[in-house]
Design a protein around this motif. Structure first.
Motif, short mmCIF file in Angstrom:
data_model
loop_
_atom_site.label_atom_id
_atom_site.label_comp_id
_atom_site.label_asym_id
_atom_site.label_seq_id
_atom_site.Cartn_x
_atom_site.Cartn_y
_atom_site.Cartn_z
N VAL A 108 36.14 -43.11 -20.88
CA VAL A 108 36.36 -41.93 -20.05
C VAL A 108 35.04 -41.39 -19.50
O VAL A 108 34.99 -40.85 -18.39
N ALA A 126 34.25 -36.01 -20.79
CA ALA A 126 35.23 -36.89 -21.41
C ALA A 126 36.00 -36.18 -22.51
O ALA A 126 37.23 -36.28 -22.59
N THR A 129 38.42 -33.70 -20.85
CA THR A 129 39.52 -34.34 -20.16
C THR A 129 40.53 -34.92 -21.14
O THR A 129 41.75 -34.81 -20.94
N LEU A 130 40.05 -35.53 -22.20
CA LEU A 130 40.95 -36.08 -23.22
C LEU A 130 41.77 -34.96 -23.86
O LEU A 130 42.98 -35.12 -24.08
N ARG A 132 42.66 -32.19 -22.54
CA ARG A 132 43.64 -31.70 -21.55
C ARG A 132 44.88 -32.58 -21.52
O ARG A 132 45.99 -32.10 -21.26
N LEU A 133 44.71 -33.88 -21.81
CA LEU A 133 45.83 -34.81 -21.80
C LEU A 133 46.46 -34.99 -23.18
O LEU A 133 47.27 -35.89 -23.39
N GLU A 139 38.72 -40.08 -29.41
CA GLU A 139 37.43 -40.47 -28.84
C GLU A 139 36.87 -41.76 -29.43
O GLU A 139 36.30 -42.59 -28.70
N VAL A 154 44.85 -42.66 -21.36
CA VAL A 154 43.39 -42.81 -21.39
C VAL A 154 42.86 -43.23 -20.02
O VAL A 154 41.84 -42.73 -19.55
N ALA A 157 42.83 -40.27 -17.90
CA ALA A 157 41.69 -39.43 -18.25
C ALA A 157 40.42 -39.94 -17.59
O ALA A 157 39.60 -39.16 -17.09
N ALA A 161 38.33 -37.63 -14.99
CA ALA A 161 36.96 -37.25 -15.38
C ALA A 161 35.99 -37.35 -14.21
O ALA A 161 34.94 -36.70 -14.23
#
Length: 223
Positions: A108, A126, A129-130, A132-133, A139, A154, A157, A161
């Motif tokens: 990401v 990253a 954004t992760l 948010r989803l 990670e 992913v 994302a 990003a």
């Protein structure tokens, strides 16, 4: 009183045509515009050329007929598409075509790094954004060991990003369960970017798209 400045579409294709070598044309004469804020649903039978059309917009394939203007600039040769690819986020139909880093965070963060962000900035983008989803905690996971639905989120994302101006989404709900698909719908509905969304999921498009078009026998018509 000054005349109103005409609106310039983000994408304008006129008479777009393409055929793979030795095969009949996939696209014959496609006319298409995408304005700021639009979310256009693109439907059509398997093999009708929907993915081909998305790839033409970012120069992964080169049109053989017609004209293509993106962000107000005619796009003809390879160099013309560098800016397009930086400002258009393309979500591939198969997530495995888009995942290439060892871990989710690295994957990401790759886009922001490639756009000149520092390593710390890219990692922060990253992480944000992760989360948010709904993927906080993913990670350090190995990207290619994820489930199909997890891979799909992913890869999305990774696209988001980069903060693109246009999202080109090829079957974004593939492999998503109903809960994940509903979350994706809400996320996309709240985004400001213009979108072209290829999908066979009509309920998804009905909930999200501002208009829909159908690709049939090489041309686009209102759905």
């Amino acid at each position: 009183m000054d005349a109103a400045v005409p609106r310039v579409p983000l994408v304008a294709a006129v008479g777009l045509g393409f055929a793979f070598h030795g095969r009949p044309p996939v696209l014959r004469a496609v006319d298409f515009t995408l304005d700021a804020g639009e979310r256009v649903g693109l439907i059509g039978a398997n093999g009708s050329g929907k993915t081909t059309f998305l790839h033409l917009l970012v120069g992964l394939l080169r049109r053989q007929r017609g004209t293509l203007t993106v962000f107000g600039t005619p796009r003809v040769v390879e160099d013309d598409f560098w800016e397009v690819r930086a400002r258009c986020g393309l979500l591939f139909q198969d997530p495995d075509d888009q995942l290439f880093c060892p871990t989710v965070l690295e994957d990401v963060a790759f886009g922001p790094l490639n756009l000149g962000r520092s390593r710390a900035e890219a990692r922060e983008i990253a992480h944000r954004t992760l989360a948010r989803l709904g993927l906080a905690g993913f990670e350090d996971r190995v990207a290619h060991a994820l489930s199909g639905g997890e891979k799909r989120l992913v890869t999305l994302a990774g696209v988001l990003a980069m903060a693109p101006d246009i999202l080109l989404l090829d079957e974004p709900t593939n492999a998503l369960d109903p809960i994940a698909a509903a979350r994706l719908t809400e996320i996309l509905r709240d985004l400001p970017q213009a979108m072209v969304i290829v999908s066979h999921d009509r309920s998804f498009l009905d909930a999200l798209a501002t208009r829909q078009v159908r690709l049939d026998r090489g041309v686009l018509d209102p759905a």
